[in-house]
Design a protein around this motif. Structure first.
Motif, PDB file in Angstrom:
ATOM      1  N   ARG A 223       0.835  -1.204   0.000  1.00 50.07           N
ATOM      2  CA  ARG A 223       0.000   0.000   0.000  1.00 50.07           C
ATOM      3  C   ARG A 223       0.870   1.255   0.000  1.00 50.07           C
ATOM      4  O   ARG A 223       2.091   1.176  -0.024  1.00 50.07           O
ATOM      5  CB  ARG A 223      -0.921  -0.002   1.220  1.00 50.07           C
ATOM      6  N   ARG A 224       0.214   2.390   0.054  1.00 46.14           N
ATOM      7  CA  ARG A 224       0.909   3.664   0.142  1.00 46.14           C
ATOM      8  C   ARG A 224       0.316   4.483   1.288  1.00 46.14           C
ATOM      9  O   ARG A 224      -0.815   4.227   1.728  1.00 46.14           O
ATOM     10  CB  ARG A 224       0.803   4.433  -1.179  1.00 46.14           C
ATOM     11  N   LEU A 225       1.056   5.460   1.758  1.00 44.94           N
ATOM     12  CA  LEU A 225       0.566   6.320   2.826  1.00 44.94           C
ATOM     13  C   LEU A 225      -0.613   7.159   2.333  1.00 44.94           C
ATOM     14  O   LEU A 225      -0.686   7.501   1.146  1.00 44.94           O
ATOM     15  CB  LEU A 225       1.682   7.239   3.314  1.00 44.94           C
ATOM     16  N   PRO A 226      -1.543   7.480   3.221  1.00 48.81           N
ATOM     17  CA  PRO A 226      -2.704   8.266   2.800  1.00 48.81           C
ATOM     18  C   PRO A 226      -2.304   9.594   2.163  1.00 48.81           C
ATOM     19  O   PRO A 226      -1.386  10.256   2.634  1.00 48.81           O
ATOM     20  CB  PRO A 226      -3.478   8.486   4.102  1.00 48.81           C
ATOM     21  N   TYR A 227      -2.985   9.912   1.066  1.00 47.98           N
ATOM     22  CA  TYR A 227      -2.797  11.130   0.282  1.00 47.98           C
ATOM     23  C   TYR A 227      -1.553  11.101  -0.601  1.00 47.98           C
ATOM     24  O   TYR A 227      -1.259  12.076  -1.282  1.00 47.98           O
ATOM     25  CB  TYR A 227      -2.759  12.385   1.167  1.00 47.98           C
ATOM     26  N   ASP A 228      -0.827   9.978  -0.653  1.00 48.23           N
ATOM     27  CA  ASP A 228       0.392   9.928  -1.471  1.00 48.23           C
ATOM     28  C   ASP A 228       0.099   9.892  -2.960  1.00 48.23           C
ATOM     29  O   ASP A 228       0.784  10.573  -3.738  1.00 48.23           O
ATOM     30  CB  ASP A 228       1.248   8.709  -1.088  1.00 48.23           C
ATOM     31  N   THR A 229      -0.860   9.092  -3.388  1.00 48.40           N
ATOM     32  CA  THR A 229      -1.115   8.925  -4.823  1.00 48.40           C
ATOM     33  C   THR A 229      -2.470   9.464  -5.257  1.00 48.40           C
ATOM     34  O   THR A 229      -2.652   9.761  -6.445  1.00 48.40           O
ATOM     35  CB  THR A 229      -1.054   7.436  -5.222  1.00 48.40           C
ATOM     36  N   GLY A 230      -3.409   9.553  -4.358  1.00 47.85           N
ATOM     37  CA  GLY A 230      -4.749  10.006  -4.721  1.00 47.85           C
ATOM     38  C   GLY A 230      -5.577   8.948  -5.428  1.00 47.85           C
ATOM     39  O   GLY A 230      -6.670   9.238  -5.918  1.00 47.85           O
ATOM     40  N   VAL A 231      -5.072   7.717  -5.487  1.00 45.46           N
ATOM     41  CA  VAL A 231      -5.837   6.636  -6.109  1.00 45.46           C
ATOM     42  C   VAL A 231      -7.120   6.374  -5.319  1.00 45.46           C
ATOM     43  O   VAL A 231      -8.189   6.166  -5.885  1.00 45.46           O
ATOM     44  CB  VAL A 231      -4.979   5.359  -6.215  1.00 45.46           C
ATOM     45  N   ILE A 232      -7.011   6.378  -4.017  1.00 45.94           N
ATOM     46  CA  ILE A 232      -8.180   6.177  -3.155  1.00 45.94           C
ATOM     47  C   ILE A 232      -8.817   7.531  -2.850  1.00 45.94           C
ATOM     48  O   ILE A 232      -8.123   8.490  -2.499  1.00 45.94           O
ATOM     49  CB  ILE A 232      -7.786   5.460  -1.855  1.00 45.94           C
TER      50      ILE A 232
END
Length: 282
Positions: A223-232
């Motif tokens: 996964r990635r840290l929240p707000y890192d990619t904006g995918v979610i």
């Protein structure tokens, strides 16, 4: 909602006292309880004094782990069930009100109906014991197709299925662990969260997903840290959680090994800022 430090969810190896100190220093609103650390205190009175000291530092308890594996072999499950009241007595002495576990989303031998009956019976037993101690239990569904499709029989891996399982138990102290990663990988939207209330939600996890993978290619532990990619769509997710009137802990659970390689104060400064944004803005 309040920001919660869950060291294990961040992949950080911190003893309980250190986690409390760091949570207070970095402005978290809460910290997860540690059952083994509470046991080491020597009794209910000492546990209650410890909890009072934690609250004096401005911290609430987040969510503890359920010390039972719901899909364990029958003999092992019985042993864990017999030991449960002792653990719950300590947790309640500390003022802990939330426990959580996840539901394995597949099985090699049990088909969906057989697995459903197994979990329904065991959850009903566990929920009754927890209710006697004033505790609520959060259940987390696991969304990635790359996991639930790896064995012969898929099981619960969506919000709808989890809500159906909870409803069928008839237990009022069972609720949801909502994880933005599982919500996203299950193909759900903010509309799927409409109608939930604070009573339905035990805990909330936030994180982001890799931008170089399609939804059905995402891996549970990558996964990635929240707000890192904006995918979610975290604003949509958190907006729906806020609309439910949720008052409990929000934590980050990224499964990023690199976090353990960085200075812990640097990591927690970063995580606290992301949680502050999530709790305040979405």
């Amino acid at each position: 909602m309040f920001s919660n430090l869950s060291a294990g969810a961040l992949g950080l190896t911190l003893d309980h006292a250190t986690a409390i100190d760091l949570a207070a220093r970095h402005g978290f609103g809460g910290v997860d309880p540690d059952l083994e650390a509470l046991r080491a205190l020597g009794g209910a009175d000492a546990v209650a004094e410890h909890a009072a000291a934690v609250h004096e530092r401005g911290l609430e308890w987040g969510m503890g782990g359920l010390p039972i594996a719901l899909d364990a072999p029958a003999a092992e499950f019985r042993e864990q069930l017999m030991a449960l009241p002792e653990a719950l007595t300590l947790l309640r002495s500390a003022g802990v009100t939330r426990l959580g576990t996840w539901i394995r989303p597949m099985h090699e031998q049990l088909d969906h109906r057989q697995n459903w009956r197994l979990h329904l019976g065991r959850l009903s037993l566990v929920a009754e014991i927890l209710a006697d101690h004033g505790l609520r239990l959060g259940l987390e569904y696991i969304g990635p197709k790359t996991l639930w499709s790896t064995e012969r029989f898929p099981f619960v891996h969506s919000l709808r299925e989890m809500r159906e399982l909870i409803a069928e138990t008839g237990a009022s102290n069972l609720g949801l662990i909502l994880d933005s990663y599982h919500w996203y990988t299950a193909g759900e939207t903010a509309e799927d969260l409409a109608g939930l209330t604070d009573a339905d939600i035990i805990s909330v996890d936030i994180n982001d997903a890799r931008a170089d993978r399609e939804r059905d290619e995402q891996m549970d532990l990558d996964r990635r840290l929240p707000y890192d990619t904006g995918v979610i769509d975290l604003p949509g997710f958190l907006g729906a959680v806020r609309a439910a009137g949720y008052t409990g802990p929000v934590k980050v659970e990224p499964f990023l090994a690199e976090l353990a390689e960085r200075p812990v104060d640097e990591v927690l400064t970063d995580i606290a800022a992301r949680l502050e944004r999530a709790v305040a803005v979405g």
